[in-house]
Design an enzyme around this catalytic site. Sequence first.
Site, PDB file in Angstrom:
ATOM      1  CG  HIS A   2      -1.878  -1.100   1.320  1.00  0.00           C
ATOM      2  ND1 HIS A   2      -2.085  -1.829   2.470  1.00  0.00           N
ATOM      3  CD2 HIS A   2      -2.700  -1.648   0.384  1.00  0.00           C
ATOM      4  CE1 HIS A   2      -2.996  -2.752   2.256  1.00  0.00           C
ATOM      5  NE2 HIS A   2      -3.389  -2.673   0.987  1.00  0.00           N
TER       6      HIS A   2
ATOM      7  CE  LYS B  66     -14.604  -8.027   4.862  1.00  0.00           C
ATOM      8  NZ  LYS B  66     -13.849  -8.765   3.897  1.00  0.00           N
TER       9      LYS B  66
ATOM     10  NE  ARG C 180      -3.078  -7.119  -4.214  1.00  0.00           N
ATOM     11  CZ  ARG C 180      -3.680  -7.742  -3.230  1.00  0.00           C
ATOM     12  NH1 ARG C 180      -3.005  -8.091  -2.178  1.00  0.00           N
ATOM     13  NH2 ARG C 180      -4.976  -8.032  -3.296  1.00  0.00           N
TER      14      ARG C 180
ATOM     15  CB  SER D  73      -4.612  -6.504   4.545  1.00  0.00           C
ATOM     16  OG  SER D  73      -4.183  -5.228   4.137  1.00  0.00           O
TER      17      SER D  73
END
Lengths: 165, 165, 165, 165, 165, 165
Positions: free
Chosen positions: C20, C44, C93, C131
């Site tokens: 990031h 979530k 990515r 992450s």
Amino acid sequence: MIKKKIAIYPGTFDPITLGHINIVQKASEMFDEVVMAIAKDNYKETFFSLEERTQLCEEALIDIPNARAESFEGLVVDFAKKLGTNIMIRGLRAVSDFEYELQLALMNKKLSDEIETIFLVPRFDFLYLSSSMVRNIAAVGGDVETLVPKCVADALIQKRRGKGI
Amino acid sequence: MIKKKIAIYPGTFDPITLGHINIVQKASEMFDEVVMAIAKDNYKETFFSLEERTQLCEEALIDIPNARAESFEGLVVDFAKKLGTNIMIRGLRAVSDFEYELQLALMNKKLSDEIETIFLVPRFDFLYLSSSMVRNIAAVGGDVETLVPKCVADALIQKRRGKGI
Amino acid sequence: MIKKKIAIYPGTFDPITLGHINIVQKASEMFDEVVMAIAKDNYKETFFSLEERTQLCEEALIDIPNARAESFEGLVVDFAKKLGTNIMIRGLRAVSDFEYELQLALMNKKLSDEIETIFLVPRFDFLYLSSSMVRNIAAVGGDVETLVPKCVADALIQKRRGKGI
Amino acid sequence: MIKKKIAIYPGTFDPITLGHINIVQKASEMFDEVVMAIAKDNYKETFFSLEERTQLCEEALIDIPNARAESFEGLVVDFAKKLGTNIMIRGLRAVSDFEYELQLALMNKKLSDEIETIFLVPRFDFLYLSSSMVRNIAAVGGDVETLVPKCVADALIQKRRGKGI
Amino acid sequence: MIKKKIAIYPGTFDPITLGHINIVQKASEMFDEVVMAIAKDNYKETFFSLEERTQLCEEALIDIPNARAESFEGLVVDFAKKLGTNIMIRGLRAVSDFEYELQLALMNKKLSDEIETIFLVPRFDFLYLSSSMVRNIAAVGGDVETLVPKCVADALIQKRRGKGI
Amino acid sequence: MIKKKIAIYPGTFDPITLGHINIVQKASEMFDEVVMAIAKDNYKETFFSLEERTQLCEEALIDIPNARAESFEGLVVDFAKKLGTNIMIRGLRAVSDFEYELQLALMNKKLSDEIETIFLVPRFDFLYLSSSMVRNIAAVGGDVETLVPKCVADALIQKRRGKGI
């Protein structure tokens, strides 16, 4: 487990890159012998001839004692049988690779039930390296020395001169 | 932030479509100058010549004051350097595009560490528009007026007549 | 070209990784200001709270003078408007990223016609960093120091201790 | 519901495989009539001529009473209109197929708003079978009898002999 | 061709979107009857209950005379048998959809050899619309009126108020 | 080549399917020993407990003499080291698998430079079989006997009864 385990690594290798060599290196540590099987291309003209491609592979593998290069004609499953192996190595770099490879693996399975394809991923910095990209860069005079073995870099320069480009 | 920010948008553009123009439009709002960089194709014959492709791009960009078209030979990273920029624009439409583009971006990064590729997505209705599809439709006499700028539609008709198709 | 060009880089950043930061670095060289926009997650539970995630981003961006972090609620297109920008940055990515991102870009376009999404690819060795992978490795006691900024590595250890794992 | 429902199944079919026949079989149970529409290829030379491809399709469909083969030139949407149908069938085998097909479906929709493309998946063991794979195997003397109808297997052998390969 | 052709369109529809309705519309023009089959979700809690989802589908289909909605439990292939059909409709929007759908189609084929899955692509502007995206936008107070039928937009607002968000 | 070649095959195996067993079978013919490494799941609750998953794997491997199952905690690269191997096996079925697997392989490589991941493709009819699909079918009372070993089919029935579903 007395029988020697041979792995066959078929392809066009037009030309062999550092990514291909990395795959052979890995396979050579897993199996007793690795044979790069350079295919005669029946459809489209290759950039290097079958003889050139085979010779460049041989030169490039010189430091891996249990690996060698051999050209073949016909079905790869028949060549594998001739070598007495049922283990085929293929490199995987990208999703588009994978789908084509899966199709090929299944087709080879259909042609010869015994064949098993195993996929290896090249070292990180070779993940996006392909023979066609190397040819493209060389064609416009770009430097390919960090992408291919020295013998290939030389051959590409010579080829370019021969063409008078 | 005094230095003018130039973005280079390389491609074959054989021919330029409304999707390409849409990408240039977007980039022209983000950067001070946008240069379409039309590549000489060294491998396969293009449908339009390098001169024709460049001229059609020039005509098509006439309404975007800070955009222009220029042809180039050699590596695109070298052409970018010559223009004094490290920002490269590429359009993304589909997953298959993306994988090839990622490979290209990484290879360009290897060839020139400074280059940065940024990807833009064209307007919704141009998402599935490609130069090859335009050529295919024109080849069978289909109407491409909603897919390409007028100058290209005219050129396709003329080309077709020239071939006596 | 007098108006300052701000780019917004929205995400959950749970937690921020070196990938990031690499994206922010690249964007900070293209635009006058980059704002990481840390989203409140409505669905979530996140691993780090909105406050923690925002603070970790702030710490991680300390060396990029024209970049900062800010949390937001609601639609990202509304937050972009509030900041006075229509340029949104997203990192790409992998192919699976791309498809989701394309969907998101088109949806944001539908919600606000002015918004433009531009995609950047992180540096080679961060290409496969996410992450969730960082959280997974940290959860089993793996070393994440080469994957995240120091402040995040510390926070992960502390979180783990707090849980008495 | 009095009007007969015709489905058109366009393609190059160079040559027709058991996978294609399987798709026709499925479609023939859903619609009143299925017409394989064999496209003249304007770009690249096909392996079999338009006449050969059409004849091989006709022979291959002999056991499906409500299916037939017809060659066409021009846009497939125009040929569909001529046949009085707006239902187009396409086979889907792999992700790469899908993306191209989606592009084609959207383009056809743009060319003719009425056309509807429906996708069918072939039987499990034909999922990775393609015309090009069949040609490749036949070219090196491999056995294709489990992949194509008998008339095609014979034609491939004859073609190969004719070439003196 | 006397037997009525029924197509079953199974899904969670949590909630039904304009994309789903578009698929039903298309299917209703190809088949004599279309039944939306709303699945009880056994694993994760749905946003709307089975009863709510079914009722919203019923309301949304009111203008398509040969379409209706029905909830079911158990395997979808068994529900198809109960309805006396072997034709299953699924919508395809993206590559990731496709892969999951292919897996499902093959599994259903394994569970019931007669079942045939046909895939339809929704109208262009609904190509990137999904139920989860609708829920996400609604959750942060975004406007979903151009994405879902009015009854769903109302239900989302009511749900949000009920939660006191 | 005196050192025994061990291959580790890590996963959640919740539960083991005939596809997994097929991968072990193939690997057992290439390597001297194959160890299924059943991971403790730290994030989401698994359907079967770690003990149940391990025991089911053990039972399922009973006919492959050089294969066994063992549970582990922590990083898989550490468990591989403990077993004295650097060869990791992973099954590939679909494109979406591949991308995640590539990410994992690269991450493991980063965590331990020695580790090599090799990918195997399961037998044709298990290509689209997954643990989650098995759980889904079992949950609605579907028959999974052709998808999993008998011990798993029995365990699924018992689990279902236990839940009083």
